[in-house]
Design an enzyme around this catalytic site. Structure first.
Site, PDB file in Angstrom:
ATOM      1  CD  GLU A   1      -8.115   2.944   0.336  1.00 10.69           C
ATOM      2  OE1 GLU A   1      -7.872   3.890  -0.435  1.00 10.69           O
ATOM      3  OE2 GLU A   1      -7.218   2.329   0.958  1.00 10.69           O
TER       4      GLU A   1
ATOM      5  CG  ASN B   1     -10.594   5.511  -2.444  1.00 15.72           C
ATOM      6  OD1 ASN B   1     -11.432   5.014  -1.710  1.00 15.72           O
ATOM      7  ND2 ASN B   1      -9.335   5.116  -2.446  1.00 15.72           N
TER       8      ASN B   1
ATOM      9  CE  LYS C   1      -6.618   7.714  -0.364  1.00 17.99           C
ATOM     10  NZ  LYS C   1      -6.224   6.324  -0.679  1.00 17.99           N
TER      11      LYS C   1
ATOM     12  CD  GLU D   1      -5.523   5.387  -3.840  1.00 15.03           C
ATOM     13  OE1 GLU D   1      -6.482   6.120  -3.546  1.00 15.03           O
ATOM     14  OE2 GLU D   1      -4.771   4.871  -2.990  1.00 15.03           O
TER      15      GLU D   1
ATOM     16  CB  CYS E   1      -5.933   4.917   2.521  1.00 14.30           C
ATOM     17  SG  CYS E   1      -4.481   3.829   2.376  1.00 14.30           S
TER      18      CYS E   1
ATOM     19  CG  ASN F   1      -7.115  -1.507   0.825  1.00 22.05           C
ATOM     20  OD1 ASN F   1      -7.284  -2.707   0.632  1.00 22.05           O
ATOM     21  ND2 ASN F   1      -8.129  -0.663   0.961  1.00 22.05           N
TER      22      ASN F   1
END
Length: 319
Positions: free
Chosen positions: A47, A110, A127, A146, A171, A196
């Site tokens: 990621e 993302n 994502k 995020e 993730c 991550n």
């Protein structure tokens, strides 16, 4: 004919804030060459593989935030990775921050892409499960913004590529059973997940010693319950003072880890994946068409959680 995909989990060590995109891409290319030398068809990167994990910091300057985002893919600094893939005949999964304009509105995602051996992008994923928080929380040692910096994606698709049915996630998606099940219902045979994950969890430090265990637990369960390979690949090590778990691995449809990285630096873990092995689970224990009972699962889509309906209104209790 048996369908084999030889995969490399292309783990990446920490990225320095001062490290240029060009330097990071050179590291990715070095891992790609190693994967090719070992006969791989596909290499999976983490990621946000082109930058530091910037959501850990609170920024007010939008121009500074946007400096972490890619406006095009490939762009001037990433084109070499695509050119090398085409030259040596290897595909890749790459996670990065994407800035795009949709219907005149700027969106930030993302994102991950799947690139064929020809160097062509064949699938894009954004994502869905954005973790963390949206507002500044200065009490934290580091933050997880995020929800502030990204828009959520809209679903989990699959793509026919590399001789099988391929899916992607990123993730936090790996922690949610719905991620794997939606792709499982589309016949997925390999799910690629870049991540991550810090060792320390500021809101729940009691989880710290379990971070790596939970990482493998959810991916192994997702693989077994959906009869699919799962490839989880980390950005690992101490980045900007924050320690990340690593633990990149390849998981078989049995739920077994069949290959794993052992360091927290740039490294590849290799596995030769027989995609037909998925059928041993998809046609027996997890034969969805035979055994699933969707009439009993309505609450999954009707509710968001214990107190909220899917539309955000309070749960309606029956009288």
């Amino acid at each position: 004919m048996t369908r084999f995909v030889t995969i490399a989990a292309g783990q990446l060590g920490p990225i320095a804030r001062t490290e240029t995109r060009t330097a990071v891409v050179a590291r990715l290319m070095a891992l790609m060459r190693q994967a090719h030398a070992n006969g791989c068809d596909l290499i999976v990167y983490p990621e946000l593989a082109l930058t530091t994990f910037f959501p850990r910091w609170y920024f007010e300057d939008q121009a500074e935030i946007d400096s972490f985002f890619e406006r095009e893919m490939p762009g001037p600094e990433t084109r070499g990775l695509f050119d090398l893939a085409r030259e040596i005949g290897i595909g890749f999964y790459l996670g990065y921050a994407e800035l795009t304009v949709e219907a005149g509105i700027v969106r930030r995602y993302n994102t991950s892409i799947l690139v064929e051996k020809s160097g062509a992008i064949v699938a894009r994923y954004r994502k869905v499960h954005l973790p963390g928080h949206a507002e500044h929380e200065p009490w934290r040692e580091f933050q997880h913004l995020e929800k502030r910096y990204f828009d959520p994606g809209d679903g989990f698709g699959v793509t026919e590529a590399f001789g099988g049915v391929m899916g992607m996630a990123i993730c936090n998606d790996r922690r949610w059973s719905e991620t794997y099940r939606v792709m499982g219902l589309q016949g997925v045979e390999m799910v690629m997940i870049g991540y991550n994950t810090p060792v320390h969890n500021p809101p729940a430090p009691e989880h710290d010693d379990l971070s790596l265990f939970h990482n493998h637990l959810v991916m192994q369960a997702g693989a077994y319950q959906n009869g699919t390979f799962v490839v989880g690949v980390a950005k690992a090590g101490v980045e900007e003072g924050v320690d990340h778990i690593g633990g990149s691995c390849v998981i078989a449809p049995s739920g077994e880890i069949i290959s794993r990285c052992t360091t927290k630096g740039d490294e590849i873990a290799l596995a030769r994946c027989d995609l037909d092995l998925c059928n041993s689970y998809k046609r027996t224990t997890f034969n969805f068409d035979v055994h699933r009972q969707p009439h009993a699962y309505g609450m999954i889509v009707e509710r968001k959680g214990v107190t909220l309906m899917a539309d955000g209104t309070p749960v309606r209790t029956k009288r």
